[in-house]
Design an enzyme around this catalytic site. Structure first.
Site, short mmCIF file in Angstrom:
data_model
loop_
_atom_site.label_atom_id
_atom_site.label_comp_id
_atom_site.label_asym_id
_atom_site.label_seq_id
_atom_site.Cartn_x
_atom_site.Cartn_y
_atom_site.Cartn_z
N PHE A 579 0.93 -1.34 -0.10
CA PHE A 579 -0.17 0.13 0.13
C PHE A 579 0.84 1.48 -0.03
CE2 PHE A 579 -2.25 -3.27 2.40
CZ PHE A 579 -3.29 -3.65 1.47
N VAL A 582 6.91 3.21 4.00
CA VAL A 582 6.91 3.42 5.49
C VAL A 582 8.12 4.03 5.72
CG1 VAL A 582 6.61 2.46 7.62
CG2 VAL A 582 5.73 1.23 5.76
N ASP A 711 -2.94 -11.71 5.80
CA ASP A 711 -1.91 -11.45 5.31
C ASP A 711 -0.86 -11.76 6.19
OD1 ASP A 711 -0.05 -11.01 3.05
OD2 ASP A 711 -0.12 -8.91 3.23
#
Ligand SMILES: *[C@@H]1O[C@H](CO)[C@@H](O)[C@H](O)[C@H]1NC(C)=O
Ligand SMILES: *[C@@H]1O[C@H](CO)[C@@H](O)[C@H](O)[C@H]1NC(C)=O
Ligand SMILES: *[C@@H]1O[C@H](CO)[C@@H](O)[C@H](O)[C@H]1NC(C)=O
Ligand SMILES: *[C@@H]1O[C@H](CO)[C@@H](O)[C@H](O)[C@H]1NC(C)=O
Ligand SMILES: *[C@@H]1O[C@H](CO)[C@@H](O)[C@H](O)[C@H]1NC(C)=O
Length: 907
Positions: A579, A582, A711
């Site tokens: 997504f 980080v 996940d």
């Protein structure tokens, strides 16, 4: 008293190849048959390491691990869209070239230029790049010979790196360079110069993460590697990764004129030492047999018209008596009275122009008064290369690459403008010395273009001439064209409709623009004008099972600007996931955090070059939804084995989640990533498994609505400073009711290849048992230290591999090789393997629940033998049940110690 360092470049290569024979690099062979999607997760791992290792021309569609280095090599298809694959002839696969990467090549019969594009590069970072060429009669022509050499040019970006010159089909030619990335991508290009078809065997990129390393490398100066020697080496092994964090190749080298010497103690690097020569290289050295001079000679043919050399000498003394030495280059004193440190590495770095001399010499002499002869542990020789050409303006490149993709223009390779002779057909540029080239003219007349006028043109901010005549373009004329500095615009011979935007007509009226157009029919009410181009706004399709965009409660809200401050302008990347990226951050109160930036709205105006979000994937409703699913879930679930959410940021363009920082990174980093040198003991592995299992058990049983994580994988298990594990990444989790259903149906399979429950994969039925399967795979990784999906012998999946090994009856075969020599109890391994096998049963109902898994693993942890192995007992005060169990175990341990002399503990 002279030693020829290398007589010629050719000899360097022969030396390398011959030594390579002894280096023990073993290829892992296997049958193809892995699904293509499975290799994605391996690629992610590779990327995190800062290494890109490409097997050019392989027909395989899956990555594999080189067993001597543990480095994963990926097929090249994701980096290039031209060329043909060939295997080299079997006759040339000689034992000592047992590098699988070299068994096939990608060859480029078409086009004058063909390029590999490697994205995700740290702009401004230094990279060691190696390219390999082994012809091996791949085309059956036996072509290169000394009378008809095969030659072609190799470029890094827009600058010529090397003219590849092959004169023997058996030859392994390889080139190495340390260069600074001036863009956030590398293109490595092969140019056909009319002297044979270019080809390539393998490409390796190694990020040098310390900016102070190789300080001689600048945006315009690169260092071409000519030799790197591990002097006085006692074995014939080439030292590279993992001993060398940068995967430099240290070639063993001895000579009859030298006395090899070795240290019994380890050699250390000071914290500020940026060169990081591995201790194993520094532990051997040479002194001269004549006790006075270490002499090197090398041929001026080497200078190749660029006689600026950079020499790095690495010293460490094994004798506490100080010795001192003088260094001469071409008889000129360069360094005097240098005293190597006892058991610490020190360096001499020399840069000198050797001019037109015919022979070059480097002499390391015993200084006057030194009680000991000179010493040298390791040596690197580089030649400076000046990379003076600049890559084209980034915006122009983006626009042109978009157009290339849109119109499938395979002949457009490398940089659109530079080098000038290789500029893209139909593109004209202005090239000035000091600023990046700009695209000023684009002629796509009569190219059979269809569809609308591409928005990518808006990125060509310096374009003056645009000829799109005689195509099949349809739709309306976008007004963004008026924002470009166009002087000529030709649309004639297309099927455009609508009216011409006022702004364009005004420019024409003022004589600024030569507008040539024929458009039919002149109908349609004029569409919205004076509107800047914008990406389509996000249309969310609400779905029944969708979580809403309500703000997460009980956590802090941050603005995007605050995030910029917290992360020091997104300076440190901790990782990249499905997504987004980080980043490391620091709150005002000093608390360290991890900031996960989700996605980005393309139409946002604020796009400075340092804004990391410009690299992010397209902002999309799906990612958005999953992102908030995670945020909301995290605010609902609190457990000490789950990573804690601290805050979030959401504005029209940005989505971010702020978590507690887990300083030791992911379990994956430790098992097979950048932290793999930190050995996790067997006991610690079981503890980590218990931690993660408890987190999962809580998700399944502890919340009012059971949650399936979906996940579970080693990169989602994060480790704190004392290696306590917590579960992260709930992006794919969905809450569901157990009352009515025991599963939820989803029509999209989510999760990570290798960890996917085969039952879920086949039935789309998602239950907690899918997590149990993934957890079983994690257990197998903990046991073996291998990734879930990687080519291992004949199989692609760790489960098959473990089963194969176990069928031979010896459980120690499956244990991580790095644990060999440590105490690992076979019974304990059997037990954990047994849990993992039951977790990965093909049918969900046969798998244990997470509560059962936790109980069984904990039992292992408190088994007398394991407790006995533990050097220090840690009693966790947060969990009283644990504490009492620990107390019990202490009792067992005491009894055990008392009886240990008797022999084996009964199970
Ligand atoms: C190519 O290599 C051969 C053999 O080493 C050498 O004789 C020749 O000069 C080289 N050609 C070029 C252009 O470097
Ligand atoms: C060099 O030094 C060693 C040790 O002191 C000695 O044995 C040897 O004879 C010397 N060699 C020469 C050529 O002086
Ligand atoms: C574009 O190329 C075509 C031939 O492909 C040529 O006829 C035309 O003049 C060119 N346009 C410009 C503006 O140079
Ligand atoms: C362009 O469009 C016309 C009409 O739709 C069609 O007949 C023609 O084949 C198209 N030409 C190209 C090159 O696509
Ligand atoms: C525009 O393109 C058409 C067709 O290629 C050509 O006839 C015309 O001369 C061009 N106009 C300009 C101004 O280049």
């Amino acid at each position: 008293m002279a030693m020829y360092l290398y007589c010629s470049e050719t000899q360097v290569l022969i030396n390398f190849a011959l030594i390579g024979l002894l280096a023990g690099a073993i290829a892992v062979y296997g049958q193809p048959g892995c699904r293509e999607d499975e290799f994605l997760c391996v690629h992610e791992y590779d990327f995190r390491l800062g290494f890109v290792s490409i097997d050019c021309g392989t027909s395989a569609d899956i990555s594999y691990t080189d067993s001597s280095t543990g480095i994963v090599y990926t097929p090249d298809s994701q980096y290039i869209d031209t060329g043909k694959n060939f295997n080299i002839s079997k006759n040339y696969i000689i034992n000592y070239w047992y590098l699988k990467q070299l068994e096939d090549v990608r060859s480029f019969p078409d086009g004058s230029l063909n390029c590999y594009t490697i994205n995700g590069i740290h702009q401004g970072g230094k990279y060691l790049i190696r390219s390999y060429f082994l012809y091996g009669n791949y085309d059956g022509r036996l072509s290169p010979s000394s009378s008809t050499p095969l030659q072609f040019n190799l470029y890094i970006g827009v600058n010529l790196w090397k003219t590849v010159n092959l004169t023997d089909p058996y030859f392994l030619q390889f080139y190495e360079i340390i260069t600074m990335a001036t863009t956030d991508y590398f293109s490595i290009c092969l140019e056909n110069t009319g002297k044979g078809t270019p080809f390539i065997s393998s490409l390796e990129l190694r990020f040098i993460d310390d900016p102070n390393s190789y300080a001689d490398v600048t945006p315009t100066i690169s260092l071409e590697g000519l030799g790197r020697a591990d002097l006085g080496a006692t074995t014939s092994d080439i030292i590279r990764y993992p001993n060398d964090t940068y995967d430099r190749t240290w070639i063993p080298w001895n000579d009859a004129l030298w006395t090899p010497i070795g240290a019994t103690k380890d050699i250390q690097n000071r914290p500020e030492d940026t060169v990081r020569v591995p201790s194993i290289v520094m532990k051997t050295a040479i002194t001269p047999k004549d006790n006075t001079t270490l002499a090197y000679r090398w041929d001026a043919a080497w200078r190749d018209n660029r006689p600026m050399f950079h020499i790095y000498m690495h010293f460490a003394d094994f004798d506490s008596v100080k010795r001192s030495l003088d260094v001469f280059v071409n008889d000129e004193l360069k360094v005097s009275n240098f005293k190597p440190d006892y058991l610490w590495t020190s360096h001499i770095n020399l840069t000198f122009d050797l001019g037109t001399a015919t022979e070059y010499t480097l002499d390391i002499k015993r200084a006057a008064g030194s009680t000991l002869p000179p010493i040298l542990n390791a040596l690197e020789i580089y030649r400076a290369m000046y990379f003076s050409y600049l890559a084209t303006d980034r915006g122009d490149v983006d626009g042109m690459v978009d157009l290339k993709g849109l119109y499938h223009k395979k002949l457009w390779q490398g940089d659109p403008c530079a080098p000038e002779k290789l500029a893209w057909k139909g593109v004209n540029c202005t090239i000035s010395g000091s600023s990046p080239p700009r695209v000023t003219s684009l002629n796509l007349s009569s190219h059979g273009l269809t569809g609308g006028i591409p928005t990518a043109l808006a990125k060509l901010k310096a374009i003056k001439y645009l000829d799109l005549s005689n195509n099949n373009l349809s739709g309306s004329i976008p007004s963004f064209l008026a924002d470009l500095p166009l002087a000529m615009l030709n649309f004639s011979g297309n099927q455009l409709s609508g009216s011409i935007p006022d702004a364009l007509l005004q420019k024409q009226a003022r004589g600024l623009l030569d507008l040539e157009y024929v458009f039919l029919p002149p109908i349609q009410p004029s569409y919205a004008q004076h509107e800047p181009p914008s990406a389509p706004s996000i249309q969310r399709q609400p779905r029944e099972d969708e979580v809403t965009f309500d703000k997460p409660l009980g956590v802090d809200e941050f603005t995007y600007l605050e995030l910029k401050t917290i992360t020091k302008n997104f300076g440190r990347v901790l990782g990249r996931g499905g997504f987004g990226t980080v980043y490391h951050g620091c709150l005002k109160d000093g608390m360290e955090v991890a900031v996960k930036i989700c996605s980005y709205n393309k139409s946002a105006q604020e796009t400075s070059s340092t804004d990391p979000t410009t690299e992010e994937s397209d902002y999309n409703a799906k990612g958005d939804r999953e992102f908030w699913a995670e945020a909301l879930l995290l605010t609902r679930v609190h457990h000490r084995k789950l990573v804690t959410l601290i805050g979030f940021c959401k504005d029209s363009n940005h989505l971010a989640l702020i978590y507690e920082y887990m300083s030791q990174g992911s379990l994956r980093d430790h098992l097979m990533g950048m932290k793999r040198k930190i050995l996790i003991s067997w006991r610690k592995r079981i503890e980590i498994a218990v931690d993660a299992a408890q987190g999962l058990e809580y998700l399944h049983k502890g919340c009012s609505l059971p949650i399936v994580h979906r996940d579970v994988k080693t990169s989602n298990i994060l480790l704190s400073s004392n290696l306590e594990a917590k579960l992260a990444d709930f992006g794919l989790s969905k809450a569901f009711h157990t009352d009515a259903d025991t599963h939820i149906s989803t029509n999209v399979i989510a999760g990570t290849p290798g960890y996917l429950d085969p039952e879920y994969h086949n039935t789309f039925q998602l239950t907690e048992k899918s997590d149990v399967y993934s957890f079983g795979v994690v257990l197998l990784e903990l046991i073996t230290g291998l990734p879930a999906v990687v080519k291992l012998g004949e199989t692609c999946h760790i489960l098959q591999w473990v089963q194969q090994k176990l069928s031979k009856g010896d459980v120690t075969e499956v244990v991580d090789a790095r644990l060999h020599g440590q105490h690992v109890d076979a019974d304990s391994v059997w037990k954990v393997v047994d849990v993992a096998k039951r977790c990965t049963m093909p049918v969900g109902s046969q798998r244990p629940s997470m509560s059962e898994v936790v109980a069984e693993l904990k039992e292992r942890l408190h088994h007398p033998l394991e407790v006995y192995q533990q050097s220090s007992l840690k009693v966790s005060s947060a969990d009283t049940s644990d504490a009492s169990l620990q107390g019990e175990s202490l009792e067992i341990m005491r009894r055990e110690v008392a009886t240990s002399s008797i022999g084996r503990v009964p199970r």
